[in-house]
Design an enzyme around this catalytic site. Structure first.
Site, PDB file in Angstrom:
ATOM      1  N   ASN A   6     -39.448-112.182 -51.388  1.00  0.00           N
ATOM      2  CA  ASN A   6     -40.273-111.597 -50.325  1.00  0.00           C
ATOM      3  C   ASN A   6     -41.585-111.118 -50.940  1.00  0.00           C
ATOM      4  O   ASN A   6     -41.641-110.061 -51.558  1.00  0.00           O
ATOM      5  CB  ASN A   6     -39.504-110.433 -49.677  1.00  0.00           C
ATOM      6  CG  ASN A   6     -40.302-109.764 -48.577  1.00  0.00           C
ATOM      7  OD1 ASN A   6     -41.353-110.249 -48.179  1.00  0.00           O
ATOM      8  ND2 ASN A   6     -39.790-108.636 -48.082  1.00  0.00           N
ATOM      9  N   LYS A   8     -44.258-110.225 -49.405  1.00  0.00           N
ATOM     10  CA  LYS A   8     -44.938-109.234 -48.569  1.00  0.00           C
ATOM     11  C   LYS A   8     -46.429-109.568 -48.446  1.00  0.00           C
ATOM     12  O   LYS A   8     -46.775-110.741 -48.384  1.00  0.00           O
ATOM     13  CB  LYS A   8     -44.687-107.823 -49.130  1.00  0.00           C
ATOM     14  CG  LYS A   8     -43.186-107.586 -49.355  1.00  0.00           C
ATOM     15  CD  LYS A   8     -42.824-106.180 -49.714  1.00  0.00           C
ATOM     16  CE  LYS A   8     -41.324-106.105 -49.952  1.00  0.00           C
ATOM     17  NZ  LYS A   8     -40.863-104.755 -50.225  1.00  0.00           N
ATOM     18  N   HIS A  90     -36.616-106.579 -41.487  1.00  0.00           N
ATOM     19  CA  HIS A  90     -36.954-105.882 -42.727  1.00  0.00           C
ATOM     20  C   HIS A  90     -37.359-104.439 -42.403  1.00  0.00           C
ATOM     21  O   HIS A  90     -38.022-104.176 -41.388  1.00  0.00           O
ATOM     22  CB  HIS A  90     -38.088-106.606 -43.461  1.00  0.00           C
ATOM     23  CG  HIS A  90     -38.273-106.098 -44.859  1.00  0.00           C
ATOM     24  ND1 HIS A  90     -38.939-104.934 -45.141  1.00  0.00           N
ATOM     25  CD2 HIS A  90     -37.834-106.586 -46.043  1.00  0.00           C
ATOM     26  CE1 HIS A  90     -38.921-104.728 -46.451  1.00  0.00           C
ATOM     27  NE2 HIS A  90     -38.250-105.717 -47.023  1.00  0.00           N
ATOM     28  N   GLU A  92     -39.598-102.575 -43.514  1.00  0.00           N
ATOM     29  CA  GLU A  92     -41.037-102.338 -43.356  1.00  0.00           C
ATOM     30  C   GLU A  92     -41.499-102.721 -41.944  1.00  0.00           C
ATOM     31  O   GLU A  92     -42.357-102.067 -41.365  1.00  0.00           O
ATOM     32  CB  GLU A  92     -41.825-103.107 -44.434  1.00  0.00           C
ATOM     33  CG  GLU A  92     -41.675-102.427 -45.784  1.00  0.00           C
ATOM     34  CD  GLU A  92     -41.765-103.346 -46.986  1.00  0.00           C
ATOM     35  OE1 GLU A  92     -42.282-104.463 -46.867  1.00  0.00           O
ATOM     36  OE2 GLU A  92     -41.288-102.929 -48.059  1.00  0.00           O
ATOM     37  N   GLU A 162     -30.321-103.948 -47.621  1.00  0.00           N
ATOM     38  CA  GLU A 162     -31.422-103.363 -48.381  1.00  0.00           C
ATOM     39  C   GLU A 162     -31.539-101.870 -48.065  1.00  0.00           C
ATOM     40  O   GLU A 162     -32.204-101.496 -47.075  1.00  0.00           O
ATOM     41  CB  GLU A 162     -32.740-104.041 -48.010  1.00  0.00           C
ATOM     42  CG  GLU A 162     -32.782-105.527 -48.280  1.00  0.00           C
ATOM     43  CD  GLU A 162     -34.216-106.018 -48.430  1.00  0.00           C
ATOM     44  OE1 GLU A 162     -34.543-106.505 -49.502  1.00  0.00           O
ATOM     45  OE2 GLU A 162     -34.992-105.877 -47.476  1.00  0.00           O
ATOM     46  N   GLY A 168     -38.636-101.028 -53.526  1.00  0.00           N
ATOM     47  CA  GLY A 168     -39.911-100.763 -54.199  1.00  0.00           C
ATOM     48  C   GLY A 168     -39.961 -99.448 -54.948  1.00  0.00           C
ATOM     49  O   GLY A 168     -41.039 -98.996 -55.328  1.00  0.00           O
ATOM     50  N   SER A 208     -35.185-103.101 -55.395  1.00  0.00           N
ATOM     51  CA  SER A 208     -35.414-102.932 -56.835  1.00  0.00           C
ATOM     52  C   SER A 208     -34.463-103.771 -57.689  1.00  0.00           C
ATOM     53  O   SER A 208     -34.021-103.327 -58.749  1.00  0.00           O
ATOM     54  CB  SER A 208     -35.347-101.455 -57.218  1.00  0.00           C
ATOM     55  OG  SER A 208     -36.358-100.740 -56.536  1.00  0.00           O
TER      56      SER A 208
HETATM   57  P1  PGA Z   1     -38.217-104.733 -53.916  1.00  0.00           P
HETATM   58  O1  PGA Z   1     -38.308-105.202 -52.395  1.00  0.00           O
HETATM   59  O2  PGA Z   1     -37.449-105.801 -54.664  1.00  0.00           O
HETATM   60  O3  PGA Z   1     -39.657-104.642 -54.367  1.00  0.00           O
HETATM   61  O4  PGA Z   1     -37.506-103.432 -53.944  1.00  0.00           O
HETATM   62  C1  PGA Z   1     -37.219-105.827 -51.762  1.00  0.00           C
HETATM   63  C2  PGA Z   1     -37.547-106.132 -50.331  1.00  0.00           C
HETATM   64  O5  PGA Z   1     -38.287-105.357 -49.698  1.00  0.00           O
HETATM   65  O6  PGA Z   1     -37.080-107.137 -49.782  1.00  0.00           O
END
Ligand code: PGA
Length: 251
Positions: A6, A8, A90, A92, A162, A168, A208
């Site tokens: 991903n 983003k 997701h 976000e 997640e 993140g 992460s």
């Molecule tokens: P990350 O993001 O690996 O940077 O924690 C995962 C995601 O948002 O799918």
């Protein structure tokens, strides 16, 4: 194993083309690993010229066809450029763009009805984790989203767990937390559908996940791959994650 990258809202055009080209080379040399990259939508069309098979869309409009929805991209337009996978739910999108369970349910049912493969994201925030209500929270996200989805359609679904507090942040969920939630989700799919659907569905972890912890996470019972954000933006770290996923048998 199923591996999603991903990206983003990251990377310039040339960076996306070069990173995707390298990832495709790594991913296609090993059949044990299904690999899908979710780039910025603006790069999707151009990346199909490299290889359309490993691409998915990070987002699509709630409305499936054409219409007066300034700034939106529809499922029909995504399908038209040869993309057959979409990411839905997701955190976000839920938090920053106010996509509630109802919006996500609509997007999911349109995508599955049109024959798309879907990576569906769920996961609790810090407060539900602390209060011990995290299983209920994820359960209600799944129940809501899949309430009008048939057993047949579930063949095109991958569920990504997640936890929001780990996305993140570098604060990866520990193996016990991941195992508990993944087996809970599988049981929930069993209760809603059947034992076969539950056994077949891929449940992947995101939050992460990186080059150092991927092998350990992928070895957890009920983990069938990962959804990788930050660590998928650099070839060296993502190559290590692909290697960790590919050393497992296909699920
Ligand atoms: P990350 O993001 O690996 O940077 O924690 C995962 C995601 O948002 O799918």
């Amino acid at each position: 194993m199923y591996l999603g990258a991903n990206w983003k809202m990251n990377l310039f055009r040339n960076e996306a083309i070069s990173l995707y080209s390298e990832i495709v080379k790594l991913g296609t040399t090993n059949n044990n690993c299904e690999l899908i990259v979710f780039p910025s939508i603006i790069h999707l069309s151009e990346l199909t010229a490299v290889d359309p098979k490993h691409l998915g869309s990070q987002n699509h409009a709630e409305s499936e066809g054409f219409g007066a929805f300034t700034g939106e991209v529809s499922l029909q337009q995504i399908r038209d450029i040869g993309i057959s996978t979409v990411l839905i739910g997701h955190s976000e999108r839920r938090e920053l763009f106010h996509e509630n369970n109802e919006v996500i349910k609509t997007k999911l049912s349109h995508a599955l009805n049109m024959g798309f493969h879907v990576v569906f994201c769920c996961g609790e925030g810090e407060i539900d984790r602390r209060n011990g209500t995290y299983l209920d929270f994820v359960s209600s996200q799944i129940k809501h989203a899949f309430s009008n989805i048939s057993k047949e359609m579930m063949q095109n679904v991958v569920i990504a767990y997640e936890p929001i507090w780990s996305i993140g942040t570098g604060n990866t969920a520990n193996n016990d937390q991941i195992e508990e939630m993944h087996s809970f989700i599988r049981k929930q799919i069993n209760d809603m559908y059947s034992i076969n659907t539950a056994n077949q569905i891929r449940i992947i972890y995101g939050g992460s996940c990186n080059a150092n912890n991927a092998a350990s996470i992928f070895s957890i019972q009920d983990v069938d791959g990962g959804l990788i954000g930050g660590a998928s933006l650099k070839l060296d770290s993502f190559a290590k994650i692909i290697e960790a996923a590919c050393s497992h048998t296909l699920k």
